[in-house]
Design a protein around this motif. Structure first.
Motif, PDB file in Angstrom:
ATOM      1  N   HIS A  87      20.990 -17.777  11.034  1.00  0.00           N
ATOM      2  CA  HIS A  87      19.711 -18.216  11.589  1.00  0.00           C
ATOM      3  C   HIS A  87      19.097 -19.360  10.788  1.00  0.00           C
ATOM      4  O   HIS A  87      19.189 -19.388   9.558  1.00  0.00           O
ATOM      5  CB  HIS A  87      18.697 -17.053  11.597  1.00  0.00           C
ATOM      6  N   TYR A  88      18.482 -20.278  11.507  1.00  0.00           N
ATOM      7  CA  TYR A  88      17.703 -21.347  10.890  1.00  0.00           C
ATOM      8  C   TYR A  88      16.315 -21.312  11.536  1.00  0.00           C
ATOM      9  O   TYR A  88      16.201 -21.394  12.764  1.00  0.00           O
ATOM     10  CB  TYR A  88      18.343 -22.719  11.140  1.00  0.00           C
ATOM     11  N   ARG A  89      15.297 -21.199  10.700  1.00  0.00           N
ATOM     12  CA  ARG A  89      13.924 -21.154  11.204  1.00  0.00           C
ATOM     13  C   ARG A  89      13.037 -22.084  10.394  1.00  0.00           C
ATOM     14  O   ARG A  89      13.396 -22.533   9.303  1.00  0.00           O
ATOM     15  CB  ARG A  89      13.359 -19.730  11.117  1.00  0.00           C
ATOM     16  N   HIS A  90      11.860 -22.326  10.937  1.00  0.00           N
ATOM     17  CA  HIS A  90      10.859 -23.086  10.202  1.00  0.00           C
ATOM     18  C   HIS A  90      10.310 -22.241   9.064  1.00  0.00           C
ATOM     19  O   HIS A  90       9.967 -21.074   9.251  1.00  0.00           O
ATOM     20  CB  HIS A  90       9.710 -23.484  11.139  1.00  0.00           C
ATOM     21  N   ASP A  91      10.273 -22.829   7.879  1.00  0.00           N
ATOM     22  CA  ASP A  91       9.673 -22.174   6.717  1.00  0.00           C
ATOM     23  C   ASP A  91       8.562 -23.090   6.204  1.00  0.00           C
ATOM     24  O   ASP A  91       8.840 -24.192   5.725  1.00  0.00           O
ATOM     25  CB  ASP A  91      10.733 -21.956   5.628  1.00  0.00           C
ATOM     26  N   PRO A  92       7.294 -22.664   6.308  1.00  0.00           N
ATOM     27  CA  PRO A  92       6.185 -23.538   5.901  1.00  0.00           C
ATOM     28  C   PRO A  92       6.244 -23.969   4.434  1.00  0.00           C
ATOM     29  O   PRO A  92       5.639 -24.972   4.052  1.00  0.00           O
ATOM     30  CB  PRO A  92       4.935 -22.700   6.172  1.00  0.00           C
TER      31      PRO A  92
ATOM     32  N   SER B 212      13.504 -27.229   5.775  1.00  0.00           N
ATOM     33  CA  SER B 212      13.799 -26.295   6.866  1.00  0.00           C
ATOM     34  C   SER B 212      13.488 -26.985   8.191  1.00  0.00           C
ATOM     35  O   SER B 212      12.969 -28.109   8.222  1.00  0.00           O
ATOM     36  CB  SER B 212      12.951 -25.021   6.726  1.00  0.00           C
ATOM     37  N   LEU B 213      13.786 -26.327   9.299  1.00  0.00           N
ATOM     38  CA  LEU B 213      13.455 -26.861  10.618  1.00  0.00           C
ATOM     39  C   LEU B 213      11.954 -27.130  10.711  1.00  0.00           C
ATOM     40  O   LEU B 213      11.150 -26.359  10.181  1.00  0.00           O
ATOM     41  CB  LEU B 213      13.838 -25.852  11.708  1.00  0.00           C
ATOM     42  N   SER B 214      11.595 -28.186  11.420  1.00  0.00           N
ATOM     43  CA  SER B 214      10.170 -28.530  11.557  1.00  0.00           C
ATOM     44  C   SER B 214       9.426 -27.526  12.429  1.00  0.00           C
ATOM     45  O   SER B 214       8.206 -27.394  12.335  1.00  0.00           O
ATOM     46  CB  SER B 214      10.037 -29.925  12.161  1.00  0.00           C
ATOM     47  N   SER B 215      10.156 -26.815  13.286  1.00  0.00           N
ATOM     48  CA  SER B 215       9.580 -25.785  14.155  1.00  0.00           C
ATOM     49  C   SER B 215      10.687 -24.828  14.556  1.00  0.00           C
ATOM     50  O   SER B 215      11.847 -25.223  14.653  1.00  0.00           O
ATOM     51  CB  SER B 215       8.972 -26.429  15.406  1.00  0.00           C
ATOM     52  N   SER B 216      10.321 -23.576  14.819  1.00  0.00           N
ATOM     53  CA  SER B 216      11.312 -22.593  15.266  1.00  0.00           C
ATOM     54  C   SER B 216      11.455 -22.558  16.785  1.00  0.00           C
ATOM     55  O   SER B 216      12.316 -21.857  17.312  1.00  0.00           O
ATOM     56  CB  SER B 216      10.925 -21.195  14.762  1.00  0.00           C
TER      57      SER B 216
END
Length: 237
Positions: free
Chosen positions: A47-52, A57-61
């Motif tokens: 999985h790749y998700r947005h991490d604040p 990380s991805l800019s958005s999930s």
């Protein structure tokens, strides 16, 4: 009888709403969902998700579209965080987002379509911000938008689909503005819209574009399927 294997959140998928699927040159399957990007190797999901807290990380999930370019680079469009370029070596993401200070940044955060032309240019369609051409050497985006006073501009700013065909035409479908064909030399767009004429396109909301092995362009719309006849520049509904 045909057998189907279901892959859901119970099997490791990050979320059950799948918006885009890609098989890459390394044999991985990628699935874009409303909550994260999934890479599947046939056995398990990564999985790749947005991490604040992580700028890489991805800019958005909330993922809308996936595209692999001629160099094997994976591009990930999101519904509210712009565009991401995946670096396979580091497994990190490079973000491209609208920036009010930079006129050559991405035009809108909602990315809806991605394609590549014969010269290697990446074309990025947005939902509300028109079309972008990404020039990698200069790391800049050129914008193509609808201008009511200019009949040669993009017909509408919500881009639903982009397709580069074998004749070097770039086709741009919109949500309500019909179909556009870009003249690469002039930068002008030719519009194809629905009218009472039976040889016009059947609807102005274009959902998907595809060219078959015979070089015929197929256009899926909100109201039926169309074939483009290049000789007469008209449509068979």
């Amino acid at each position: 009888a045909a057998r189907y294997n279901r892959l859901t959140v119970d099997d490791g998928l990050s979320q059950n709403s799948v918006y885009s699927i890609l098989s890459d040159h390394q044999g991985f399957m990628w699935f874009a969902t409303a909550d994260g990007l999934n890479r599947y190797d046939g056995y398990e999901f990564k999985h790749y998700r947005h991490d604040p807290n992580d700028i890489a990380s991805l800019s958005s999930s909330n993922i809308s579209v996936l595209f692999e370019d001629n160099n094997g680079t994976l591009w990930v469009g999101t519904q509210d965080g712009g565009l991401n370029q995946y670096d396979r070596q580091t497994q990190r993401f490079i973000r491209f987002m609208p920036d009010a200070i930079n006129p050559h940044s991405l035009s809108h955060p909602n990315v809806s379509a991605i394609a590549q032309d014969a010269k290697g240019n990446l074309w990025v369609g947005t939902w509300g911000g028109g079309l972008n051409r990404y020039i990698a050497e200069q790391e800049r985006f050129e914008h193509y938008r609808h201008h009511p006073a200019d009949p040669n501009s993009l017909s509408q700013d919500s881009v639903s689909s982009i397709y580069h065909d074998s004749k070097n035409n770039l086709w741009v479908g919109t949500a309500g503005g019909g179909l556009n064909r870009l003249n690469n030399t002039t930068g002008d767009f030719v519009h194809f819209t629905h009218s009472k004429d039976k040889t016009s396109i059947s609807d102005n909301t274009i959902n998907t574009l595809f060219e078959d092995k015979q070089g015929v362009l197929w256009i899926g719309s909100d109201n039926g399927l169309n074939q483009y006849d290049a000789k007469s520049q008209s449509f068979i509904q």
